[in-house]
Write an enzyme that holds these catalytic residues in place. Structure first.
Site, PDB file in Angstrom:
ATOM      1  N   LYS A  38       0.821  -1.229   0.000  1.00 14.74           N
ATOM      2  CA  LYS A  38       0.000   0.000   0.000  1.00 14.74           C
ATOM      3  C   LYS A  38       0.848   1.269   0.000  1.00 14.74           C
ATOM      4  O   LYS A  38       0.373   2.333  -0.355  1.00 14.74           O
ATOM      5  CB  LYS A  38      -0.944   0.009   1.204  1.00 14.74           C
ATOM      6  CG  LYS A  38      -0.239   0.138   2.543  1.00 14.74           C
ATOM      7  CD  LYS A  38      -1.228   0.214   3.695  1.00 14.74           C
ATOM      8  CE  LYS A  38      -0.502   0.380   5.012  1.00 14.74           C
ATOM      9  NZ  LYS A  38      -1.396   0.518   6.148  1.00 14.74           N
ATOM     10  N   GLY A 179      13.841   2.273  26.873  1.00 17.25           N
ATOM     11  CA  GLY A 179      15.284   2.063  26.754  1.00 17.25           C
ATOM     12  C   GLY A 179      15.644   0.848  25.937  1.00 17.25           C
ATOM     13  O   GLY A 179      16.692   0.238  26.135  1.00 17.25           O
ATOM     14  N   ARG A 266       7.072  -1.835  19.012  1.00 20.11           N
ATOM     15  CA  ARG A 266       6.234  -1.822  17.815  1.00 20.11           C
ATOM     16  C   ARG A 266       5.257  -2.989  17.884  1.00 20.11           C
ATOM     17  O   ARG A 266       5.611  -4.085  18.322  1.00 20.11           O
ATOM     18  CB  ARG A 266       7.100  -1.932  16.548  1.00 20.11           C
ATOM     19  CG  ARG A 266       8.037  -0.744  16.354  1.00 20.11           C
ATOM     20  CD  ARG A 266       8.883  -0.886  15.105  1.00 20.11           C
ATOM     21  NE  ARG A 266       8.074  -0.879  13.892  1.00 20.11           N
ATOM     22  CZ  ARG A 266       7.723   0.238  13.245  1.00 20.11           C
ATOM     23  NH1 ARG A 266       8.094   1.429  13.689  1.00 20.11           N
ATOM     24  NH2 ARG A 266       6.996   0.160  12.142  1.00 20.11           N
ATOM     25  N   HIS A 436      46.203  -8.479  13.052  1.00 17.98           N
ATOM     26  CA  HIS A 436      46.617  -7.471  14.037  1.00 17.98           C
ATOM     27  C   HIS A 436      47.057  -6.203  13.300  1.00 17.98           C
ATOM     28  O   HIS A 436      47.784  -6.293  12.321  1.00 17.98           O
ATOM     29  CB  HIS A 436      47.782  -8.023  14.860  1.00 17.98           C
ATOM     30  CG  HIS A 436      48.343  -7.054  15.853  1.00 17.98           C
ATOM     31  ND1 HIS A 436      47.720  -6.766  17.032  1.00 17.98           N
ATOM     32  CD2 HIS A 436      49.468  -6.280  15.816  1.00 17.98           C
ATOM     33  CE1 HIS A 436      48.442  -5.872  17.693  1.00 17.98           C
ATOM     34  NE2 HIS A 436      49.519  -5.556  16.967  1.00 17.98           N
TER      35      HIS A 436
END
EC number: 1.8.1.4
Length: 459
Positions: A38, A179, A266, A436
């Site tokens: 939509k 949070g 949500r 490294h």
């Protein structure tokens, strides 16, 4: 009543991450597919979620690095945030990705139908006056920002993440209600942009679903950044004023700010879509599915934020692919959701894969843990970031969880994902040589320590 030249092998309702991934994989497998959307293909992730928020977070990182440039011997002056410029950068990235996805779908011969679809039977979706028939239906209608009872979102003073992504200014002050990932990411952005930020979270820690030590490291880093936190306290109410909002907490404290961001999660978009009328079982707003994302109605599947799995775009991609392969008879392996990586893109980032120490104990594991502090990692020191890599293993067994905090650790979680999902032993990973200086060495150092041969570690 017209129909859409069906029946299609698959009709997908919703063109977000889960829906379009299903359509793409099904088309690859030779299926005829109609995709109904939509709004815009790409859904929440591309237009209102992952992608635009990460562009804001990158702008925020550039702002911080400009402010801190003297520490690296670079002379630069921070003059402020140009929100028009920030949005132009964000919109360029989103538009390019959106065009890319549309092109991909068209190249696979997928029929894209623009309009609002509704399930009107076990093998029918209606868009306006058109009916599209599918031998299989995939529901992928996604999610929308939630609120709390009695908390009205006005889009001006009291806003959601969707309003925040379009904000034309940097607010002077913000209260972030929640949070979790969304709240933490916006708090990080706004603080970098120069706002005063307070996070209110009812549970005792930020990112309450993460390993507790990761939450504590994030809280400490946020305190250093000047992000205030009200943890373990419930929100009671908000009043809007001429200049902003006044928020009342259950402990009687009041907080003033220009804006209140409601980031309390949500909720699935499932009501009014015809799902229940067609016999699709729904519990607490989400569609109930089995391990192959099949609903209670044969031939009807559901994926993404609509089902009670991880609300992550990459989980949606995986579910869409799983469904396409299941429909095609490929006998796919169900998703192990513990093995899906989770990242919060704040500064510092928080990333994890596998289970927490609390979950491991609940499941009856005897565990061994090791935490490698990024203070011992030269690349992290070059980046001027603090944090840690924590690895949880079963005693004399495989790695059960990898939990990381620090700048850019989201890029490290991929190795953790392979380690967890391939049930690797620390001794096996310890044989592999990490480059490294890289931040990936932090994972290698943790594995060396767990294998009984620590290198750059104080015993």
């Amino acid at each position: 009543m017209a129909d859409g030249s069906g029946p299609y092998d698959i009709v997908v309702l919703g063109g977000g991450s889960g829906g379009y991934a299903c359509a793409l994989r099904a088309a690859e497998l030779g299926k005829t597919v109609a995709l109904i959307e939509k709004d815009k293909i790409g859904g929440t992730c591309l237009h209102r979620g992952c992608i635009p928020t990460k562009t804001l977070l990158h702008s925020a990182e550039v702002a911080d690095e400009t402010r801190e440039s003297a520490a690296f011997g670079v002379k630069a002056r921070f003059e402020g945030i140009d929100m028009d410029g920030v949005h132009a950068f964000k919109d360029k990235i989103v538009t390019r990705a959106w065009k890319g996805v549309q092109g991909l779908l068209k190249s696979k011969g997928i029929t894209i139908i623009e309009g609002e679809g509704r399930l009107t039977g076990p093998n029918r979706v209606t868009v306006g006056s058109d009916v599209y028939e599918g031998r299989n239906i995939v529901l992928a209608t996604g999610s929308a920002p939630r609120s709390l009872p009695g908390l009205d979102i006005d889009g001006e003073r009291v806003i959601t993440s969707e309003h925040a992504l379009k904000l034309d200014r940097v607010p002077t002050s913000v209260i972030v209600l929640g949070g979790g990932v969304i709240g933490v990411e916006f708090a990080s952005v706004w603080r970098s942009f120069g706002a005063e930020v307070t996070i209110v979270e009812a549970l005792p820690h930020l990112l309450p679903l993460e390993e507790e030590s990761s939450s504590k490291l994030l809280e400490r880093a946020f305190r250093r950044r000047g992000i205030k936190q009200e943890l373990g306290v419930f929100f009671e109410g908000v009043k809007t004023t001429d200049t902003g909002v006044v928020v009342t907490l259950a402990n009687g404290k009041t907080l003033d700010a220009e804006l209140l961001l409601v980031a309390v999660g949500r909720g699935a978009v499932s009501s009014g879509m015809g799902f229940e009328e067609a016999g699709v079982a729904i519990e607490r707003g989400t569609v109930t599915v089995d391990e192959f994302c099949q609903t209670s109605v044969p031939g009807v599947y559901a994926v993404g934020d609509l089902i009670p799995t991880l609300q992550l775009a990459h989980a949606g991609f995986a579910e869409g692919i799983l469904v396409a392969e299941h429909i095609a008879g490929l006998n796919p392996v169900p998703i192990d959701y513990d093995g899906v990586p989770r990242i919060t893109y704040s500064d510092p980032e928080v990333a994890s894969v596998g289970i927490t120490s609390a979950q491991a104990r609940e499941r009856g594991h005897e565990i061994v843990e090791f935490t490698y502090d990024l203070a011992g990692n030269p690349k992290s020191q070059i980046l001027q970031t603090q944090g840690a890599v924590k690895v949880i293993t079963a005693k004399d067994g495989p790695v059960l969880g990898v939990h990381m905090v620090g700048r850019r650790v989201g890029e490290l979680v991929t190795e953790g994902q392979l380690i967890y999902n391939w049930e690797a032993l620390p001794s096996e990973v310890a044989q592999l040589i990490h480059a490294h200086p890289t931040q990936s060495e932090a994972v290698g150092e943790a594995m060396l320590a767990l294998a009984g041969k620590p290198l750059h570690v104080h015993n």
